[in-house]
Write a protein that holds these residues in place. Structure first.
Motif, mmCIF file in Angstrom:
data_model
loop_
_atom_site.group_PDB
_atom_site.id
_atom_site.type_symbol
_atom_site.label_atom_id
_atom_site.label_comp_id
_atom_site.label_asym_id
_atom_site.label_seq_id
_atom_site.Cartn_x
_atom_site.Cartn_y
_atom_site.Cartn_z
ATOM 1 N N LEU A 84 82.889 5.376 100.425
ATOM 2 C CA LEU A 84 82.817 5.610 102.096
ATOM 3 C C LEU A 84 81.243 7.255 101.270
ATOM 4 N N ALA A 85 81.144 7.570 99.734
ATOM 5 C CA ALA A 85 80.483 8.675 100.002
ATOM 6 C C ALA A 85 79.002 8.022 100.514
ATOM 7 N N ALA A 86 78.662 7.292 99.755
ATOM 8 C CA ALA A 86 77.254 6.716 99.898
ATOM 9 C C ALA A 86 76.978 6.715 101.655
ATOM 10 N N SER A 87 77.747 5.357 102.307
ATOM 11 C CA SER A 87 77.759 6.043 103.395
ATOM 12 C C SER A 87 77.984 7.633 104.358
ATOM 13 N N ALA A 88 78.438 8.223 103.942
ATOM 14 C CA ALA A 88 78.157 9.390 104.126
ATOM 15 C C ALA A 88 76.767 9.655 103.693
ATOM 16 N N ASP A 89 76.495 9.782 103.059
ATOM 17 C CA ASP A 89 75.274 10.494 102.691
ATOM 18 C C ASP A 89 73.850 9.821 102.910
ATOM 19 N N LEU A 90 74.635 8.580 103.072
ATOM 20 C CA LEU A 90 73.228 7.203 103.700
ATOM 21 C C LEU A 90 73.454 7.928 105.034
ATOM 22 N N GLU A 91 74.423 8.102 106.334
ATOM 23 C CA GLU A 91 73.950 9.410 107.081
ATOM 24 C C GLU A 91 73.394 10.299 107.269
ATOM 25 N N ALA A 92 73.562 11.026 106.738
ATOM 26 C CA ALA A 92 72.889 12.663 105.837
ATOM 27 C C ALA A 92 71.701 12.594 105.239
ATOM 28 N N GLY A 93 71.116 10.804 105.123
ATOM 29 C CA GLY A 93 69.111 10.607 105.407
ATOM 30 C C GLY A 93 69.593 10.243 103.536
ATOM 31 N N ASP A 94 69.531 10.313 102.784
ATOM 32 C CA ASP A 94 69.969 10.024 101.588
ATOM 33 C C ASP A 94 70.644 9.352 101.410
ATOM 34 N N PRO A 95 69.542 7.937 100.612
ATOM 35 C CA PRO A 95 70.184 6.423 100.279
ATOM 36 C C PRO A 95 70.491 5.878 98.731
ATOM 37 N N THR A 96 71.223 7.254 98.177
ATOM 38 C CA THR A 96 71.199 7.397 97.138
ATOM 39 C C THR A 96 71.840 6.593 95.766
ATOM 40 N N ILE A 97 72.780 7.060 97.053
ATOM 41 C CA ILE A 97 73.652 6.163 95.815
ATOM 42 C C ILE A 97 73.902 4.921 96.344
ATOM 43 N N GLN A 98 73.775 4.481 98.213
ATOM 44 C CA GLN A 98 74.233 3.173 98.516
ATOM 45 C C GLN A 98 73.147 2.442 97.845
ATOM 46 N N VAL A 99 71.845 2.831 97.667
ATOM 47 C CA VAL A 99 70.810 1.847 97.156
ATOM 48 C C VAL A 99 71.127 1.554 95.752
ATOM 49 N N MET A 100 72.340 2.116 95.203
ATOM 50 C CA MET A 100 73.193 2.044 93.389
ATOM 51 C C MET A 100 73.463 0.833 94.058
ATOM 52 N N ILE A 101 75.120 0.934 95.087
ATOM 53 C CA ILE A 101 76.051 0.794 94.982
ATOM 54 C C ILE A 101 74.939 -1.115 95.291
ATOM 55 N N ASP A 102 74.223 -0.919 96.424
ATOM 56 C CA ASP A 102 73.342 -2.119 97.082
ATOM 57 C C ASP A 102 72.352 -2.862 96.032
ATOM 58 N N ASP A 103 72.152 -2.636 95.049
ATOM 59 C CA ASP A 103 71.328 -2.992 93.573
ATOM 60 C C ASP A 103 72.295 -3.340 92.793
ATOM 61 N N VAL A 104 73.641 -2.461 92.229
ATOM 62 C CA VAL A 104 74.343 -3.882 91.620
ATOM 63 C C VAL A 104 74.801 -4.353 92.804
ATOM 64 N N ALA A 105 75.197 -4.574 93.433
ATOM 65 C CA ALA A 105 76.000 -6.176 94.323
ATOM 66 C C ALA A 105 75.353 -7.460 94.082
ATOM 67 N N ALA A 106 73.150 -6.983 94.549
ATOM 68 C CA ALA A 106 72.361 -7.806 94.268
ATOM 69 C C ALA A 106 72.462 -8.254 93.058
ATOM 70 N N SER A 107 72.621 -7.691 92.379
ATOM 71 C CA SER A 107 72.479 -8.162 90.557
ATOM 72 C C SER A 107 73.393 -8.924 90.419
ATOM 73 N N ARG A 108 72.436 -10.129 88.685
ATOM 74 C CA ARG A 108 73.261 -11.264 88.689
ATOM 75 C C ARG A 108 74.560 -11.010 87.435
ATOM 76 N N LEU A 109 73.422 -9.800 86.837
ATOM 77 C CA LEU A 109 73.790 -8.856 85.626
ATOM 78 C C LEU A 109 73.558 -7.245 85.965
ATOM 79 N N ILE A 110 74.602 -6.190 85.085
ATOM 80 C CA ILE A 110 73.948 -5.423 84.624
ATOM 81 C C ILE A 110 74.105 -4.816 83.824
ATOM 82 N N ASN A 111 72.858 -4.297 83.196
ATOM 83 C CA ASN A 111 72.541 -4.253 82.497
ATOM 84 C C ASN A 111 72.540 -1.997 81.791
ATOM 85 N N LEU A 112 73.247 -1.862 81.051
ATOM 86 C CA LEU A 112 74.020 -1.262 81.421
ATOM 87 C C LEU A 112 73.134 0.468 81.082
#
Length: 149
Positions: A84-112
């Protein structure tokens, strides 16, 4: 008991008996034998006068790559609030958290150790979506249960 020494290591332990060792083995074998105290075992080193246990095995390497689902599970109950915070930030013009969520969702592996993931987690903490402790836990070493298939 006797230790048979090969290249400075105990290769085997030979128990003492009533029969002299020289009567039990060929002279070439007897030349490799050293009287050993109880507890000395194959793999120990021998310096010519002192036996030493082998060093403990190295710990397994840290697990720094985990499955995406494992990382999502680390978010636990915060997952919905972060989305929800990512969506609110995205609506406010800041895609940073949404990009991270999308990157994680698109990843086959998570490199910590991925700097982008670390930056995203730091941002979640800086914005109060997770605590510093939760941020550390998100990036902590993985467990065998979190390994990718």
């Amino acid at each position: 008991m006797y230790a048979r020494i090969v290249d400075g290591l105990v290769a085997e332990i030979i128990p003492a008996t009533d029969t002299p060792i020289a009567d039990r083995f060929h002279a070439d074998v007897v030349a490799t034998l050293v009287a050993a105290a109880a507890g000395v075992a194959p793999g120990w080193s021998y310096t010519g006068s002192v036996f030493a246990e082998p060093p403990p095995p190295a710990p397994p390497p840290a697990i720094r790559v985990i499955a995406p689902l494992a990382w999502r599970r680390r978010l636990g109950s915060k997952r919905r609030a972060i989305t929800l915070a990512a969506s609110a930030d995205l609506e406010a013009g800041d895609p940073t958290i949404q990009v991270m969520i999308d990157d994680v969702a698109a990843s086959r592996l998570i490199n910590l150790d991925d700097p982008d993931l670390a930056a995203g987690v730091a941002l979640l903490a800086a914005r109060g979506h997770i605590t510093e402790g939760e941020a550390s836990a998100l990036l902590a070493d993985g467990t065998s249960d979190e390994l990718p298939d």
